[in-house]
Design an enzyme around this catalytic site. Structure first.
Site, mmCIF file in Angstrom:
data_model
loop_
_atom_site.group_PDB
_atom_site.id
_atom_site.type_symbol
_atom_site.label_atom_id
_atom_site.label_comp_id
_atom_site.label_asym_id
_atom_site.label_seq_id
_atom_site.Cartn_x
_atom_site.Cartn_y
_atom_site.Cartn_z
ATOM 1 N N GLN A 690 0.833 -1.216 0.000
ATOM 2 C CA GLN A 690 0.000 0.000 0.000
ATOM 3 C C GLN A 690 0.855 1.249 0.000
ATOM 4 O O GLN A 690 0.491 2.269 -0.581
ATOM 5 C CB GLN A 690 -0.918 0.004 1.219
ATOM 6 C CG GLN A 690 -2.056 -0.979 1.136
ATOM 7 C CD GLN A 690 -2.910 -0.774 -0.109
ATOM 8 O OE1 GLN A 690 -3.531 0.251 -0.289
ATOM 9 N NE2 GLN A 690 -2.919 -1.770 -0.986
ATOM 10 N N HIS A 693 1.583 2.984 -3.324
ATOM 11 C CA HIS A 693 0.530 3.641 -4.104
ATOM 12 C C HIS A 693 0.824 5.120 -4.304
ATOM 13 O O HIS A 693 0.591 5.669 -5.383
ATOM 14 C CB HIS A 693 -0.823 3.478 -3.412
ATOM 15 C CG HIS A 693 -1.590 2.280 -3.878
ATOM 16 N ND1 HIS A 693 -2.095 2.176 -5.147
ATOM 17 C CD2 HIS A 693 -1.935 1.139 -3.250
ATOM 18 C CE1 HIS A 693 -2.726 1.027 -5.280
ATOM 19 N NE2 HIS A 693 -2.643 0.366 -4.136
ATOM 20 N N GLU A 759 -9.245 1.190 5.149
ATOM 21 C CA GLU A 759 -9.717 0.727 3.840
ATOM 22 C C GLU A 759 -9.466 -0.782 3.723
ATOM 23 O O GLU A 759 -10.350 -1.547 3.367
ATOM 24 C CB GLU A 759 -8.970 1.482 2.745
ATOM 25 C CG GLU A 759 -9.327 1.021 1.333
ATOM 26 C CD GLU A 759 -8.417 1.603 0.271
ATOM 27 O OE1 GLU A 759 -8.783 1.563 -0.904
ATOM 28 O OE2 GLU A 759 -7.308 2.081 0.625
ATOM 29 N N HIS A 760 -8.239 -1.194 4.010
ATOM 30 C CA HIS A 760 -7.873 -2.608 3.993
ATOM 31 C C HIS A 760 -7.445 -3.019 5.402
ATOM 32 O O HIS A 760 -6.616 -2.346 6.013
ATOM 33 C CB HIS A 760 -6.701 -2.883 3.042
ATOM 34 C CG HIS A 760 -6.921 -2.389 1.639
ATOM 35 N ND1 HIS A 760 -6.433 -1.169 1.202
ATOM 36 C CD2 HIS A 760 -7.574 -2.945 0.595
ATOM 37 C CE1 HIS A 760 -6.768 -1.013 -0.073
ATOM 38 N NE2 HIS A 760 -7.463 -2.067 -0.464
ATOM 39 N N ASP A 793 -6.967 -6.724 -4.434
ATOM 40 C CA ASP A 793 -6.797 -5.668 -5.430
ATOM 41 C C ASP A 793 -7.031 -6.186 -6.847
ATOM 42 O O ASP A 793 -7.410 -5.413 -7.733
ATOM 43 C CB ASP A 793 -5.382 -5.085 -5.341
ATOM 44 C CG ASP A 793 -5.309 -3.894 -4.420
ATOM 45 O OD1 ASP A 793 -6.354 -3.491 -3.875
ATOM 46 O OD2 ASP A 793 -4.202 -3.351 -4.230
ATOM 47 N N HIS A 852 -53.884 15.407 2.143
ATOM 48 C CA HIS A 852 -53.492 14.037 2.439
ATOM 49 C C HIS A 852 -54.626 13.310 3.171
ATOM 50 O O HIS A 852 -54.978 12.160 2.846
ATOM 51 C CB HIS A 852 -52.245 14.022 3.349
ATOM 52 C CG HIS A 852 -50.956 14.261 2.620
ATOM 53 N ND1 HIS A 852 -50.676 15.445 2.009
ATOM 54 C CD2 HIS A 852 -49.867 13.451 2.429
ATOM 55 C CE1 HIS A 852 -49.457 15.370 1.465
ATOM 56 N NE2 HIS A 852 -48.948 14.169 1.702
#
Length: 866
Positions: A690, A693, A759-760, A793, A852
């Protein structure tokens, strides 16, 4: 006395300002003085390190380090910016290399222990006979840098200050005995202490006060009194004494206010200095300061700040702020031209260009000239030196030793509490112990890298979105030419069927994409609902829900630092499985105008209608509003940088666009939970997968009851694997704000993980599958040592488009439901309306919605008349 202190005394506090509430003076008031005296112990060492990492050069901190056993711990404090560190006289020989920055400390009033650089006497008792003798000796010998700290027995501080002056010494005053509150009669007013040191030759006793900005540029001259400095200290603003009108609060009428940053006295104590953050002008004339307008680098900074707020149309600086790739290219271009310059005139010319672009980069990121200068000052205080080798391609180009080569030599382990930014060539994560820090400190350490403010990003993306909405293909092509340098493009879209020559791939890549395609398709197909939902809520009242695919979806595939056909699979396959009628992909083209063949192949397999050859806010706008060539969509999905995310949020809030989005997104992140059975090489590889990235990615390791040896094994693997990676420079940037957190047990590990909401989430622990029950917040979980995040991934089948930046607390990752909408229905018989009608009419009556109520009443009346 010889001192570089802002003021000729120190303020003793229990812990660094900002880490705990202080008694007496507030943290803000201590910060204004800039001269804390701190006590270092093994328990507070990590706090001190973090304090210096954040504030670095801002404080002339003096530290009593006699409780520290390790020389390295003392050196670490010096490295982080401590001006003076006091050690026991018998330990002084270990620090001779550091000159006047390491001084001895004794408890008894005895000058014989003084080094050539000075001495601290703590527990100084005014009433003791030895103390009186020391004062006389000090008056005679005038030792350099003599510090006196009072014994903790309620010593009157005003008297102690006077005695210190007699001994030509620097007093260390406890913050608990000082105040800015006139009603606190049991404490000494801080303003009185400061005023007792200044020397005024004026009949009114006022002292001239030079006012400067944070960069040291003089703004003007004012005057200060006891009363005005007390008000300035209390409010942390620019308050002065007008010679005609009394107290003068700067900006009270004009709005050009000042935030007081620091107070100082000059070497002769006859001029005060106020360092301020100035809003607007200081001078009453149409100029920045009383000595005229700024010039040179400070003037450039003001111009850049102005351009960032509101640039004139066509401003080149505004273009640099909005085009990160252009700014990056210009910095590298000008740096090379400076290296090639020969004469002094050429060097000055090229250096000016480089400074302009470098400062533009700094202002764009929210860094000021004062921040840059503070970092220069902080680096000058370091006592541990880097080898200074050049990096990779630059070292190779010039034929000098590279950092990678130097990294092959053995290096010492990083100390606990080491700074976030790695020193030298070592790639290492900051390490903290959850048992030794407060919850607030833990959360601060786990903060994601800061992103630009939403307002700043919107100011950049909104004009782009408006341009594409109004001018369609012409604007879209223009931005692609500008940002992607694909000037040969004449159409912004490739329509299906896609030519075979655009999908020219080797057999191995095709097989990998096909395998991933099949697994993703299987997993998302399994998410289909078996049949519509139908529930009879009461006799004759049947409620139902059925699903339908979103007709038109836009799938954003990032470009940037890596090609991401996997994202095309993760978005395209579930859209196809859901049955979306129209799939529009968008991805930045290469400079020759082509799109990566892997993305074209995926677009072909999922049955995409077209590929938009654009990235950024312009691609989002094109899909949201449609252009002559780009089909309008109903929902936009896919990850991207801050500008893509801001653009997605903006169009989703525009009712004229009529488009929704999947989720907010930020930089990629992973949290690994590892226990004693985890393989260090596996753990490091997951962290680095990661970290590569982007420099704004963050990786977190939660180490469950690991020994120092086990932690060091992971650290070694991180470094050794990282330096072998082609994207090692990106990894360095990511690891710089990544953290290892030591915890005692799995309960604490999962508590921290759920609070972070990664996230992970990777569980490299014993009985990993059983721990999944404890997961509350996460984008996707990877269970056990044989499940690297990489499989998620690419090819396992789960989706990798996941919530980041803590949004896993509110959002799911992309799944089949992301491409579906659920429609509810109601079906009532006459009996059903009779059963529920009275409740409906009563609630409509309560809400005063008569139409109504009557819609039911009319029907019920009709039934009764039949």
């Amino acid at each position: 006395m010889e001192t570089e202190l802002p003021l000729p005394f120190l303020i003793s506090v229990a812990v660094p300002p900002g880490l705990a509430k202080l008694d007496g003076l507030t943290r803000e008031e201590v910060s204004l003085l800039g001269n804390p005296f701190l006590q270092a112990t093994p328990k507070t060492q990590e706090k001190l390190i973090r304090f210096f990492n954040r504030h670095n050069y801002e404080f002339h901190a003096h530290i009593d380090a006699t409780a520290l056993e390790s020389r390295d711990d003392v050196v670490a404090l010096l490295d982080r910016g401590a001006r003076k560190v006091f050690v026991a006289p018998e330990a002084l020989s270990k620090f001779t290399d550091f000159g006047d920055r390491v001084l001895p400390v004794v408890s008894k009033p005895d000058l014989s222990a003084a080094s050539e650089h000075g001495l601290l006497i703590k527990d100084f008792d005014l009433s003791a006979a030895e103390s009186q003798k020391l004062i006389e000796a000090a008056q005679s010998t005038k030792p350099r840098n003599l510090y006196l700290r009072p014994v903790d027995d309620g010593t009157p501080l005003d008297k102690f200050v006077e005695v210190a002056k007699q001994a030509n010494a620097i007093p260390v005053l406890p913050s608990t005995g000082l105040t800015t509150d006139k009603s606190a009669t049991d404490k000494l007013l801080l303003s009185k202490v400061i005023a007792s040191y200044w020397k005024s030759d004026r009949q009114d006793g006022l002292i001239p006060t030079v006012v400067t900005d944070e960069a040291g540029v003089a703004l003007g001259l004012a005057y200060t009194s006891d009363e005005s400095i007390l008000e300035a200290l209390k409010t942390q603003t620019g308050v002065y004494q007008s010679r005609k009108r009394g107290l003068w609060i700067k900006g009270a009428t004009s709005g050009d206010t000042q935030e007081l940053v620091r107070v100082a006295l000059d070497c002769d104590n006859d001029t005060l200095k106020f360092i301020v953050k100035q809003k607007g002008r200081f001078c009453h004339l149409q100029q920045f300061g009383c000595f005229g307008n700024l010039n040179g680098i400070p003037a450039l900074e003001q111009t850049l700040l102005s351009r960032k707020q509101s640039a004139p149309e066509g401003s080149y600086t505004a273009r640099l702020f909005s085009d990160e790739k252009l700014l990056r290219a210009k910095i590298m271009e000008e740096a090379e031209e400076l290296c090639d310059a020969k004469t002094s005139q050429e060097v000055a010319f090229e250096a000016a260009d480089l400074i302009y672009f470098a400062l533009t980069k700094a202002i764009s990121a929210g860094a000021s000239l004062a921040d840059i200068e503070a970092n220069l000052d902080a680096k000058s205080l370091k006592v541990s030196r880097r080898p200074g080798n050049a990096k990779g391609k630059w070292a190779e180009k010039e034929g000098v030793e590279s950092e990678t080569a130097a990294a092959a030599a053995p290096s010492k382990p990083a100390a606990v509490g080491s700074p976030a930014r790695p020193t030298g060539t070592r790639i290492t994560m900051q390490r903290i112990d959850s048992a030794k820090v407060s919850e607030a400190e833990l959360l601060k350490a786990l903060q994601r890298p800061s992103q630009k403010s939403p307002e700043a990003i919107l100011r950049i993306v909104t004009p782009i979105i408006d341009d594409v909405r109004e001018n369609g293909d012409k604007a879209l092509l223009s931005y692609t030419h500008k940002f992607e340098k694909a000037t040969s493009l004449t159409s912004p879209v490739i329509k299906a069927p896609f030519p075979k020559e655009l999908m020219n791939l080797d057999a191995e890549t095709i097989k990998a994409i096909d395998t991933s395609f099949e697994n993703i398709q299987k997993f998302h197909s399994a998410q289909k609902e078996d049949k519509p939902l139908q529930v009879e809520t009461m006799p004759g009242v049947v409620c139902g829900r059925f699903s339908r695919p979103i007709e038109r979806v836009g799938l954003y595939i990032p470009g940037g630092t890596a090609v991401l056909p996997s994202t095309a699979l993760m978005l395209g396959v579930p859209a196809m499985v859901a049955g979306c009628r129209k799939l529009v992909l968008a991805s930045p083209p290469r400079e020759d105008g082509s799109i990566t063949p892997e993305i074209v192949y995926v677009a072909h397999k999922v049955g995409a209608e077209s590929i938009v050859l654009a990235g950024g806010a312009q691609a989002v706008a094109a899909m949201a509003y449609g252009t002559e060539s780009v089909s309008k969509v109903d929902k936009i999905l896919g990850p991207g940088n801050q500008f893509v995310t801001a653009a997605k949020m903006h169009v989703s809030n525009d009712t004229n666009a009529g488009v929704s989005i999947d989720m907010p997104a930020g930089p990629s992140e992973v949290l690994v939970v590892a226990d004693g059975e985890a393989n260090p090489a596996f753990v490091a590889s997951d962290l680095l997968s990661q970290a590569e990235h982007g420099v704004d990615s963050q990786v977190i390791l939660i180490a469950v009851d690991l020994s120092e040896e086990q932690l060091q094994a992971i650290d070694d693997e991180v470094h050794n694997q990282a330096v072998a990676l082609p994207r090692v420079d990106i990894v360095r940037g990511s690891i710089a704000h990544s953290v290892t957190v030591r915890v005692k047990n799995m309960q604490e590990a999962m508590r921290i993980s759920n609070e972070y909401a990664p996230e992970h989430l990777i569980l490299q622990i014993r009985d990993a599958a059983k721990t999944v029950d404890q997961v509350v917040n996460a984008g996707s979980v990877f269970i056990g040592e044989w499940t690297p995040e990489s499989v998620g991934d690419y090819s396992a089948g789960v989706n990798h488009s996941l919530p980041t930046y803590g949004f896993a607390k509110q959002y799911s990752g992309v799944n089949l439901a992301s491409f579906m909408k659920h429609i509810t229905c109601s079906n009532l018989t006459a009996e059903g309306l009779k059963n529920v009608g009275s409740a409906v009419m009563q609630l409509a009556k309560v809400e005063e919605l008569e139409a109504h109520r009557r819609a039911v009443e009319i029907r019920l009346k009709h039934m009764s008349e039949r």
